[in-house]
Write a protein that holds these residues in place. Structure first.
Motif, PDB file in Angstrom:
ATOM      1  N   LEU A 167     -19.572 -32.474 -30.513  1.00 34.54           N
ATOM      2  CA  LEU A 167     -18.388 -33.246 -30.928  1.00 34.54           C
ATOM      3  C   LEU A 167     -17.123 -32.453 -30.590  1.00 34.54           C
ATOM      4  CD1 LEU A 167     -19.792 -34.141 -34.439  1.00 34.54           C
ATOM      5  CD2 LEU A 167     -19.356 -35.820 -32.635  1.00 34.54           C
ATOM      6  N   PRO A 168     -16.071 -33.135 -30.141  1.00 35.04           N
ATOM      7  CA  PRO A 168     -14.852 -32.414 -29.777  1.00 35.04           C
ATOM      8  C   PRO A 168     -14.111 -31.883 -31.003  1.00 35.04           C
ATOM      9  CG  PRO A 168     -14.489 -34.779 -29.589  1.00 35.04           C
ATOM     10  CD  PRO A 168     -15.935 -34.592 -29.958  1.00 35.04           C
ATOM     11  N   ARG A 169     -13.451 -30.758 -30.848  1.00 36.46           N
ATOM     12  CA  ARG A 169     -12.586 -30.216 -31.913  1.00 36.46           C
ATOM     13  C   ARG A 169     -11.324 -29.689 -31.251  1.00 36.46           C
ATOM     14  NH1 ARG A 169     -15.706 -27.397 -36.893  1.00 36.46           N
ATOM     15  NH2 ARG A 169     -16.390 -29.362 -37.740  1.00 36.46           N
ATOM     16  N   ILE A 170     -10.183 -29.931 -31.870  1.00 35.65           N
ATOM     17  CA  ILE A 170      -8.930 -29.611 -31.160  1.00 35.65           C
ATOM     18  C   ILE A 170      -7.965 -28.683 -31.898  1.00 35.65           C
ATOM     19  CG2 ILE A 170      -8.978 -31.643 -29.652  1.00 35.65           C
ATOM     20  CD1 ILE A 170      -7.207 -33.134 -31.614  1.00 35.65           C
ATOM     21  N   ILE A 171      -8.075 -28.567 -33.208  1.00 37.56           N
ATOM     22  CA  ILE A 171      -7.126 -27.680 -33.912  1.00 37.56           C
ATOM     23  C   ILE A 171      -7.816 -26.329 -34.081  1.00 37.56           C
ATOM     24  CG2 ILE A 171      -5.573 -27.447 -35.910  1.00 37.56           C
ATOM     25  CD1 ILE A 171      -5.012 -29.955 -34.214  1.00 37.56           C
ATOM     26  N   THR A 172      -7.786 -25.530 -33.002  1.00 36.33           N
ATOM     27  CA  THR A 172      -8.675 -24.375 -32.922  1.00 36.33           C
ATOM     28  C   THR A 172      -7.993 -23.056 -32.589  1.00 36.33           C
ATOM     29  OG1 THR A 172      -9.046 -24.996 -30.628  1.00 36.33           O
ATOM     30  CG2 THR A 172     -10.699 -25.750 -32.222  1.00 36.33           C
ATOM     31  N   ASN A 173      -6.784 -23.103 -32.021  1.00 31.47           N
ATOM     32  CA  ASN A 173      -6.132 -21.861 -31.606  1.00 31.47           C
ATOM     33  C   ASN A 173      -4.623 -22.064 -31.493  1.00 31.47           C
ATOM     34  OD1 ASN A 173      -5.603 -23.233 -29.165  1.00 31.47           O
ATOM     35  ND2 ASN A 173      -7.519 -22.532 -28.274  1.00 31.47           N
ATOM     36  N   LYS A 174      -3.919 -20.992 -31.111  1.00 31.52           N
ATOM     37  CA  LYS A 174      -2.454 -21.031 -31.087  1.00 31.52           C
ATOM     38  C   LYS A 174      -1.922 -22.086 -30.116  1.00 31.52           C
ATOM     39  CE  LYS A 174       0.666 -18.017 -29.301  1.00 31.52           C
ATOM     40  NZ  LYS A 174       1.431 -16.793 -29.116  1.00 31.52           N
ATOM     41  N   GLU A 175      -2.497 -22.125 -28.906  1.00 38.36           N
ATOM     42  CA  GLU A 175      -1.996 -23.090 -27.913  1.00 38.36           C
ATOM     43  C   GLU A 175      -2.116 -24.514 -28.437  1.00 38.36           C
ATOM     44  OE1 GLU A 175      -0.236 -21.912 -25.534  1.00 38.36           O
ATOM     45  OE2 GLU A 175      -0.894 -19.995 -26.346  1.00 38.36           O
ATOM     46  N   ASN A 176      -3.268 -24.821 -29.042  1.00 37.27           N
ATOM     47  CA  ASN A 176      -3.491 -26.181 -29.530  1.00 37.27           C
ATOM     48  C   ASN A 176      -2.607 -26.506 -30.731  1.00 37.27           C
ATOM     49  OD1 ASN A 176      -5.365 -26.204 -27.515  1.00 37.27           O
ATOM     50  ND2 ASN A 176      -7.039 -26.984 -28.757  1.00 37.27           N
ATOM     51  N   ILE A 177      -2.340 -25.503 -31.566  1.00 38.75           N
ATOM     52  CA  ILE A 177      -1.438 -25.744 -32.703  1.00 38.75           C
ATOM     53  C   ILE A 177      -0.036 -26.056 -32.177  1.00 38.75           C
ATOM     54  CG2 ILE A 177      -0.289 -24.661 -34.694  1.00 38.75           C
ATOM     55  CD1 ILE A 177      -2.983 -23.217 -35.262  1.00 38.75           C
ATOM     56  N   LYS A 178       0.377 -25.324 -31.143  1.00 44.45           N
ATOM     57  CA  LYS A 178       1.684 -25.598 -30.514  1.00 44.45           C
ATOM     58  C   LYS A 178       1.736 -27.037 -30.019  1.00 44.45           C
ATOM     59  CE  LYS A 178       3.455 -21.477 -28.321  1.00 44.45           C
ATOM     60  NZ  LYS A 178       3.259 -20.634 -27.176  1.00 44.45           N
ATOM     61  N   ARG A 179       0.681 -27.429 -29.336  1.00 46.64           N
ATOM     62  CA  ARG A 179       0.613 -28.791 -28.800  1.00 46.64           C
ATOM     63  C   ARG A 179       0.655 -29.813 -29.937  1.00 46.64           C
ATOM     64  NH1 ARG A 179      -4.146 -31.453 -24.892  1.00 46.64           N
ATOM     65  NH2 ARG A 179      -3.336 -33.580 -25.028  1.00 46.64           N
ATOM     66  N   PHE A 180      -0.084 -29.513 -30.994  1.00 49.69           N
ATOM     67  CA  PHE A 180      -0.123 -30.413 -32.147  1.00 49.69           C
ATOM     68  C   PHE A 180       1.272 -30.609 -32.745  1.00 49.69           C
ATOM     69  CE2 PHE A 180       0.068 -30.564 -36.775  1.00 49.69           C
ATOM     70  CZ  PHE A 180      -0.487 -31.799 -37.001  1.00 49.69           C
ATOM     71  N   LEU A 181       2.013 -29.509 -32.923  1.00 46.50           N
ATOM     72  CA  LEU A 181       3.328 -29.594 -33.573  1.00 46.50           C
ATOM     73  C   LEU A 181       4.327 -30.389 -32.734  1.00 46.50           C
ATOM     74  CD1 LEU A 181       3.529 -25.970 -35.035  1.00 46.50           C
ATOM     75  CD2 LEU A 181       3.114 -28.087 -36.310  1.00 46.50           C
ATOM     76  N   LYS A 182       4.071 -30.436 -31.421  1.00 46.86           N
ATOM     77  CA  LYS A 182       4.983 -31.196 -30.537  1.00 46.86           C
ATOM     78  C   LYS A 182       4.639 -32.686 -30.510  1.00 46.86           C
ATOM     79  CE  LYS A 182       6.436 -27.584 -27.316  1.00 46.86           C
ATOM     80  NZ  LYS A 182       5.433 -26.642 -26.763  1.00 46.86           N
ATOM     81  N   LEU A 183       3.431 -33.061 -30.959  1.00 46.60           N
ATOM     82  CA  LEU A 183       3.038 -34.479 -30.912  1.00 46.60           C
ATOM     83  C   LEU A 183       4.066 -35.329 -31.641  1.00 46.60           C
ATOM     84  CD1 LEU A 183      -0.834 -34.406 -31.577  1.00 46.60           C
ATOM     85  CD2 LEU A 183       0.320 -34.711 -29.373  1.00 46.60           C
TER      86      LEU A 183
END
Length: 360
Positions: free
Chosen positions: A217-233
């Motif tokens: 199953l996919p998981r996306i809130i996993t590291n700094k880069e992804n958190i950055k991407r999340f905050l920009k959504l």
């Protein structure tokens, strides 16, 4: 830093509000209506009941963990709009009783996952343990069969009703990619964040635990880069993260201290706990003390102190010590010890600052 303690509610938790009240420096409980299924609107009378219980002990209910996100929202199904509408109404109701932060996660099917709830440690205490090889050897289809043939089967952190729908859920996620999940999360946030903003509630997503894909199953809130991407959504101060040092810390590549500095203004809520990570990828939850695990807890507290953090904090999971019978990971004793360790570090930093001011 405002110290809180997770509480599962009267009749649902081995720990009482009067015990929580006696832990030094705890000003509130982190709570939820655990009997309301994901996707349903929370009833006001039940919300008020929790508020009245906490009020008796002068504890705030500022932080809710979690208002769970229905799988149809994560899957991006047409039915999601109904569940999002319920979610918005729940936000509005929680604002009426003074809630300031809602923690939630966007993990497909499973919440946190462990392979052993009571792994014995050298000192005789037990803790939540994740055996990487064992988790990776679980075939989702076999899992579905095991559950179908064994009504008592359970996995750490799973609600029984989720298990009964498991095979359908695995089927539903078969073609869902990480990008699909990102798109479905963005859709959810674009709907939710304006309502959160209007009600002055900060939404705080919890990282995936462990922070890598499991059971295909996919998981996306996993590291700094992804958190950055999340905050920009949705780039709003009301779209934030629950920075969990234990979840992210299971991957040694994650530098939590750096994340505190980088995301400080988008962290309304923090879980501070330690894990010991082994070379083969296994990990076990330890005491909060820095040298007992692989996560720099003292450094994390210092980072929060440096950024003048005024958000909410809780010791996350603890070990099971002194023969306590409790919900796995959620005993009184080790989490209370954890709080005292966190305060000890914090108070030493405060004192150091005062001394420097005196010398000037």
């Amino acid at each position: 830093m405002k110290m809180t303690f997770r509480w599962y509610g009267e009749g649902n938790d081995s720990i009482t509000l009067s015990q929580i009240k006696q832990i030094p420096g705890v000003s509130g409980v982190v709570w939820a209506l655990h009997d309301v299924p994901a996707g349903e609107e929370w009833p006001m009378d039940k919300i008020l009941e929790v508020k009245e219980q906490a009020d008796r002990y002068n504890l705030n209910i500022d932080v809710v963990e979690s208002v769970n996100v229905h799988e149809d929202i994560k899957l991006g199904l047409p039915t999601r709009d109904l569940y999002i509408k319920n979610y918005k109404r729940t936000i509005e109701k929680l604002a009426k009783v003074g809630v300031k932060v809602i923690c939630y996660n966007f993990m497909p099917v499973f919440d946190w996952t462990r392979t052993d709830l009571n792994k014995e440690m050298e000192d005789g205490s037990t803790a939540l343990f994740y055996e990487k090889a064992k988790a990776e050897s679980i075939d989702p289809n076999e899992l579905v069969d095991t559950i179908a043939n064994n009504p008592d089967f359970t996995m750490p952190g799973w609600e029984p009703e989720r298990l009964s729908r498991l095979s359908a859920l695995f089927e539903a996620y078969k073609n869902v990619t990480e990008e699909d999940l990102w798109n479905n999360l963005k859709y959810f946030l674009e709907q939710i964040i304006p309502v959160a903003e209007a009600n002055e509630i900060k939404m705080a997503i919890h990282p995936d635990d462990p922070p890598w894909p499991i059971f295909g199953l996919p998981r996306i809130i996993t590291n700094k880069e992804n958190i950055k991407r999340f905050l920009k959504l949705v780039d709003s101060p009301y779209n934030g993260i629950t920075l969990c040092s234990g979840s992210l810390g299971a991957n040694p590549k994650n530098d939590i201290v750096e994340m505190v500095y980088e995301f400080a203004d988008r962290i309304p809520f923090a879980h501070i706990r330690n894990v010991k990570v082994y070379e083969n990828g296994d990990f076990i939850e330890t005491s909060h003390r820095t040298q007992d695990g692989s996560v720099d807890i003292a450094g994390i507290v210092k980072a929060y102190h440096d950024v003048k953090f005024t958000g909410y904090v809780r010791p996350d999971h603890g070990r099971h010590i002194w023969g306590e019978k409790c919900r796995p990971g959620y005993g009184l004793y080790d989490r209370a010890l954890g709080i005292m360790y966190l305060w000890g570090v914090w108070d030493a930093l405060e004192r150091g600052e005062e001394k420097r001011h005196d010398h000037h």
